[in-house]
Scaffold this motif. Structure first.
Motif, PDB file in Angstrom:
ATOM      1  N   LEU A  61      -3.425   0.984  -3.831  1.00  0.00           N
ATOM      2  CA  LEU A  61      -3.753   2.261  -3.531  1.00  0.00           C
ATOM      3  C   LEU A  61      -4.958   2.693  -2.427  1.00  0.00           C
ATOM      4  O   LEU A  61      -5.288   3.810  -2.256  1.00  0.00           O
ATOM      5  CB  LEU A  61      -4.343   2.797  -4.901  1.00  0.00           C
ATOM      6  CG  LEU A  61      -3.154   2.728  -6.102  1.00  0.00           C
ATOM      7  CD1 LEU A  61      -3.937   2.980  -7.423  1.00  0.00           C
ATOM      8  CD2 LEU A  61      -2.057   3.477  -5.949  1.00  0.00           C
ATOM      9  N   THR A  80      -4.723   5.982  -0.308  1.00  0.00           N
ATOM     10  CA  THR A  80      -3.969   7.252  -1.091  1.00  0.00           C
ATOM     11  C   THR A  80      -5.023   8.219  -1.558  1.00  0.00           C
ATOM     12  O   THR A  80      -6.143   8.022  -1.322  1.00  0.00           O
ATOM     13  CB  THR A  80      -3.313   6.665  -2.368  1.00  0.00           C
ATOM     14  OG1 THR A  80      -4.157   6.091  -3.163  1.00  0.00           O
ATOM     15  CG2 THR A  80      -2.189   5.584  -1.965  1.00  0.00           C
ATOM     16  N   SER A  81      -4.247   9.235  -1.696  1.00  0.00           N
ATOM     17  CA  SER A  81      -5.334  10.260  -2.244  1.00  0.00           C
ATOM     18  C   SER A  81      -5.618  10.232  -3.754  1.00  0.00           C
ATOM     19  O   SER A  81      -4.953   9.575  -4.465  1.00  0.00           O
ATOM     20  CB  SER A  81      -4.557  11.679  -2.213  1.00  0.00           C
ATOM     21  OG  SER A  81      -3.510  11.650  -3.188  1.00  0.00           O
ATOM     22  N   THR A  92       0.757  -1.029  -0.098  1.00  0.00           N
ATOM     23  CA  THR A  92      -0.081  -0.099  -0.130  1.00  0.00           C
ATOM     24  C   THR A  92       1.001   1.123  -0.050  1.00  0.00           C
ATOM     25  O   THR A  92       1.773   1.379   0.805  1.00  0.00           O
ATOM     26  CB  THR A  92      -0.807  -0.064   1.265  1.00  0.00           C
ATOM     27  OG1 THR A  92      -1.309  -1.431   1.581  1.00  0.00           O
ATOM     28  CG2 THR A  92      -2.183   0.815   1.104  1.00  0.00           C
ATOM     29  N   LEU A  93       0.772   2.219  -1.000  1.00  0.00           N
ATOM     30  CA  LEU A  93       1.986   3.178  -0.940  1.00  0.00           C
ATOM     31  C   LEU A  93       1.925   3.908   0.152  1.00  0.00           C
ATOM     32  O   LEU A  93       2.809   4.606   0.697  1.00  0.00           O
ATOM     33  CB  LEU A  93       1.486   3.832  -2.532  1.00  0.00           C
ATOM     34  CG  LEU A  93       1.543   3.222  -3.683  1.00  0.00           C
ATOM     35  CD1 LEU A  93       1.429   4.136  -4.979  1.00  0.00           C
ATOM     36  CD2 LEU A  93       2.840   2.589  -3.875  1.00  0.00           C
ATOM     37  N   THR A  94       0.888   4.521   0.613  1.00  0.00           N
ATOM     38  CA  THR A  94       0.745   5.079   1.790  1.00  0.00           C
ATOM     39  C   THR A  94      -0.258   4.400   2.810  1.00  0.00           C
ATOM     40  O   THR A  94      -1.131   3.646   2.429  1.00  0.00           O
ATOM     41  CB  THR A  94       0.211   6.641   1.542  1.00  0.00           C
ATOM     42  OG1 THR A  94      -1.260   6.790   1.325  1.00  0.00           O
ATOM     43  CG2 THR A  94       0.723   7.286   0.450  1.00  0.00           C
ATOM     44  N   THR A 138      -2.856  10.551  -6.099  1.00  0.00           N
ATOM     45  CA  THR A 138      -1.980   9.545  -6.074  1.00  0.00           C
ATOM     46  C   THR A 138      -2.276   8.636  -6.786  1.00  0.00           C
ATOM     47  O   THR A 138      -1.738   7.745  -7.624  1.00  0.00           O
ATOM     48  CB  THR A 138      -1.464   9.146  -4.591  1.00  0.00           C
ATOM     49  OG1 THR A 138      -0.935  10.132  -3.902  1.00  0.00           O
ATOM     50  CG2 THR A 138      -0.653   7.942  -4.727  1.00  0.00           C
ATOM     51  N   HIS A 186       1.211  11.218   4.905  1.00  0.00           N
ATOM     52  CA  HIS A 186       2.015  11.668   3.631  1.00  0.00           C
ATOM     53  C   HIS A 186       3.034  11.156   3.778  1.00  0.00           C
ATOM     54  O   HIS A 186       4.135  11.259   5.020  1.00  0.00           O
ATOM     55  CB  HIS A 186       1.769  13.132   3.406  1.00  0.00           C
ATOM     56  CG  HIS A 186       0.424  13.597   3.235  1.00  0.00           C
ATOM     57  ND1 HIS A 186      -0.723  13.146   2.479  1.00  0.00           N
ATOM     58  CD2 HIS A 186      -0.236  14.956   4.157  1.00  0.00           C
ATOM     59  CE1 HIS A 186      -1.707  13.831   2.643  1.00  0.00           C
ATOM     60  NE2 HIS A 186      -1.615  14.793   3.861  1.00  0.00           N
ATOM     61  N   ALA A 228       4.732  10.402  -1.736  1.00  0.00           N
ATOM     62  CA  ALA A 228       3.292  10.211  -2.185  1.00  0.00           C
ATOM     63  C   ALA A 228       2.189  10.856  -0.889  1.00  0.00           C
ATOM     64  O   ALA A 228       2.755  10.713   0.246  1.00  0.00           O
ATOM     65  CB  ALA A 228       3.078   8.706  -2.216  1.00  0.00           C
ATOM     66  N   ASP A 229       1.459  11.403  -1.627  1.00  0.00           N
ATOM     67  CA  ASP A 229       0.366  11.817  -0.881  1.00  0.00           C
ATOM     68  C   ASP A 229      -0.869  10.762  -0.502  1.00  0.00           C
ATOM     69  O   ASP A 229      -1.345  10.063  -1.003  1.00  0.00           O
ATOM     70  CB  ASP A 229      -0.497  13.022  -1.402  1.00  0.00           C
ATOM     71  CG  ASP A 229       0.196  14.421  -1.441  1.00  0.00           C
ATOM     72  OD1 ASP A 229       1.054  14.524  -0.683  1.00  0.00           O
ATOM     73  OD2 ASP A 229      -0.142  14.865  -2.483  1.00  0.00           O
ATOM     74  N   ALA A 230      -1.201  10.642   1.156  1.00  0.00           N
ATOM     75  CA  ALA A 230      -2.213   9.952   1.475  1.00  0.00           C
ATOM     76  C   ALA A 230      -3.639  10.662   1.360  1.00  0.00           C
ATOM     77  O   ALA A 230      -3.631  11.524   0.838  1.00  0.00           O
ATOM     78  CB  ALA A 230      -2.055   9.684   3.168  1.00  0.00           C
ATOM     79  N   HIS A 231      -4.716   9.881   2.062  1.00  0.00           N
ATOM     80  CA  HIS A 231      -6.007  10.359   1.886  1.00  0.00           C
ATOM     81  C   HIS A 231      -6.267  11.594   2.621  1.00  0.00           C
ATOM     82  O   HIS A 231      -7.325  12.211   2.557  1.00  0.00           O
ATOM     83  CB  HIS A 231      -6.974   9.422   1.595  1.00  0.00           C
ATOM     84  CG  HIS A 231      -6.998   8.856   3.337  1.00  0.00           C
ATOM     85  ND1 HIS A 231      -7.949   9.267   4.198  1.00  0.00           N
ATOM     86  CD2 HIS A 231      -6.212   8.073   3.901  1.00  0.00           C
ATOM     87  CE1 HIS A 231      -7.918   8.639   5.322  1.00  0.00           C
ATOM     88  NE2 HIS A 231      -6.952   8.183   5.344  1.00  0.00           N
TER      89      HIS A 231
END
Length: 409
Positions: free
Chosen positions: A226, A229-230, A184-186, A233, A190, A194-197
């Motif tokens: 994903l 993530t935002s 999971t990227l984030t 992202t 943040h 990479a930006d999270a949600h």
């Protein structure tokens, strides 16, 4: 339970909690009397139900009775959490991505993300070793199928949060070599790349180094997850990825507008990418009423939390099928990573009831087989083919975040 749940999942009313803790269950119809239950049984006997996200390793780490003690957290007995062998069998679970989650907050950073990640991998591997007749370690799509044919639950690790690689592609490759097959990227913070949600994005999606992480995951055959993530992202990852992506535990934003859910603009891109959204059972991501209740200041709340229902989970699946297509849905319960549960989906024994509900709504057996496991198996197999090609075309990346994002070491 994981600390982020206290911030993001629904707070269900005390009577509901008491009911769940007492082991109450929504009655599940017998396949001998309900034709839709019979459909669910037939589908799940013939197709491995592969769940995208179960946090059992973290539940073991945080166990009140014996923290980190795999021997004492005995899956052959009924556990205090959502998962044990008897309930996995009752739920017809045929494969599982076991999350080796670590928090992304500063307290974990102070201990060292890599250290805590290695400890969680160790717990997962010890769990696999303790129950070899039930949990079969696998790393490929075919491995899931072979384990299912032998009556075992194919078991593979998924990392939850790119902070664990500490901005190092070498660390990413090492985790893959240990058996992790998605990242999971984030999580709920943040990253440098990479930006999270969560609010206040730093990058507007992925940085140049973040895109290189996706490319290297493609080269390894590691699924890009994903969830958390935002949308920016998500969009950047879809732009870069040559392999199908996944959401190991996320829902549809159009049905419940929590930032953890996937907007329609992203869902519409999935047919081209081949990715899969694995719908989760977190009440605060399932029910719009619960989302609204959580957003209301505590002093202004009236009455108990509304919680969420199995039917509402089915609504998310219906929506994703309608927008993205039946080839792009899956299941990712997030069991043992949640404090509150969906009514009717209280633990890993309850999946058949969801499949019966979808049959009742008109899902065909072919669509239910895709949902159960065929979609994620296809995505995983395709990622493996992409990896085989990319490994012929290029060597492991030696890029650094300092080089790509023009940072001073």
């Amino acid at each position: 339970m994981r600390p982020h749940v206290l911030l993001l999942s629904a707070l269900v009313a005390l009577p509901t909690l008491a009911c769940a803790q007492a082991g109450a269950r929504v009655a599940q119809p017998s396949s001998s009397t309900d034709p839709h239950a019979a459909v669910a049984e037939r589908v799940l006997r013939g197709t491995p139900l592969i769940d995208g996200h179960n946090d059992l390793p973290w539940a073991i780490r945080e166990s009140k009775d014996a923290p980190r003690d795999v021997e004492r957290y005995d899956l052959r007995t009924r556990t205090a959490g959502h998962t044990d062998i008897a309930r996995l069998r009752a739920g017809r679970v045929g494969g599982q991505f076991w999350s080796v989650y670590i928090p992304g907050e500063d307290a974990t950073k102070a201990m060292g993300y890599a250290r805590v990640q290695l400890e969680q991998i160790d717990i997962a591997l010890r769990v696999f070793a303790k129950y070899p007749d039930v949990l079969e370690p696998i790393t490929t799509a075919q491995g899931f199928r072979d384990a299912f044919a032998r009556g075992r639950i194919g078991s593979v690790m998924g990392m939850e949060g790119g902070h664990a690689i500490e901005n190092s592609l070498g660390a990413l490759r090492a985790y893959h070599a240990m058996g992790a097959r998605y990242m999971t990227l984030t999580h709920n913070v943040h990253l440098d790349w990479a930006d999270a949600h969560v609010p206040n994005p730093r990058h507007g999606g992925l940085t140049a180094f973040g895109k290189e992480v996706v490319r290297e995951m493609n080269r390894l055959g590691m699924l890009v997850d994903l969830s958390h993530t935002s949308p920016a992202t998500m969009s950047d990852a879809l732009d870069v990825s040559e392999a199908p992506v996944m959401w190991s535990h996320s829902n549809a934003f159009a049905v419940a507008n929590h930032t953890r859910n996937v907007p329609d603009s992203i869902l519409r891109r999935l047919p081209r990418n081949g990715g899969v959204v694995m719908v989760t059972f977190v009440p605060g991501f399932v029910s719009q009423a619960q989302v609204d209740w959580n957003r209301t200041p505590a002093a202004e709340r009236r009455g108990p939390a509304p919680g969420a229902t199995l039917a509402q989970v089915a609504d998310h699946l219906d929506h994703i099928k309608r927008v993205a297509g039946a080839d792009h849905v899956g299941i990712g319960g997030d069991f043992d990573g949640i404090d509150d549960v969906v009514r009717g989906l209280e633990d890993v024994s309850t999946y058949p009831a969801l499949f019966a509900e979808l049959s009742r709504r008109g899902w065909t057996e072919a669509e239910l087989r895709k949902l159960a496991g065929e979609n994620v198996l296809r995505a995983m197999a395709q990622a493996e083919r992409v990896a085989a090609r990319l490994q012929r075309e290029r060597a492991p990346s030696t890029a650094t975040i300092e080089q790509l994002d023009r940072r001073t070491p």
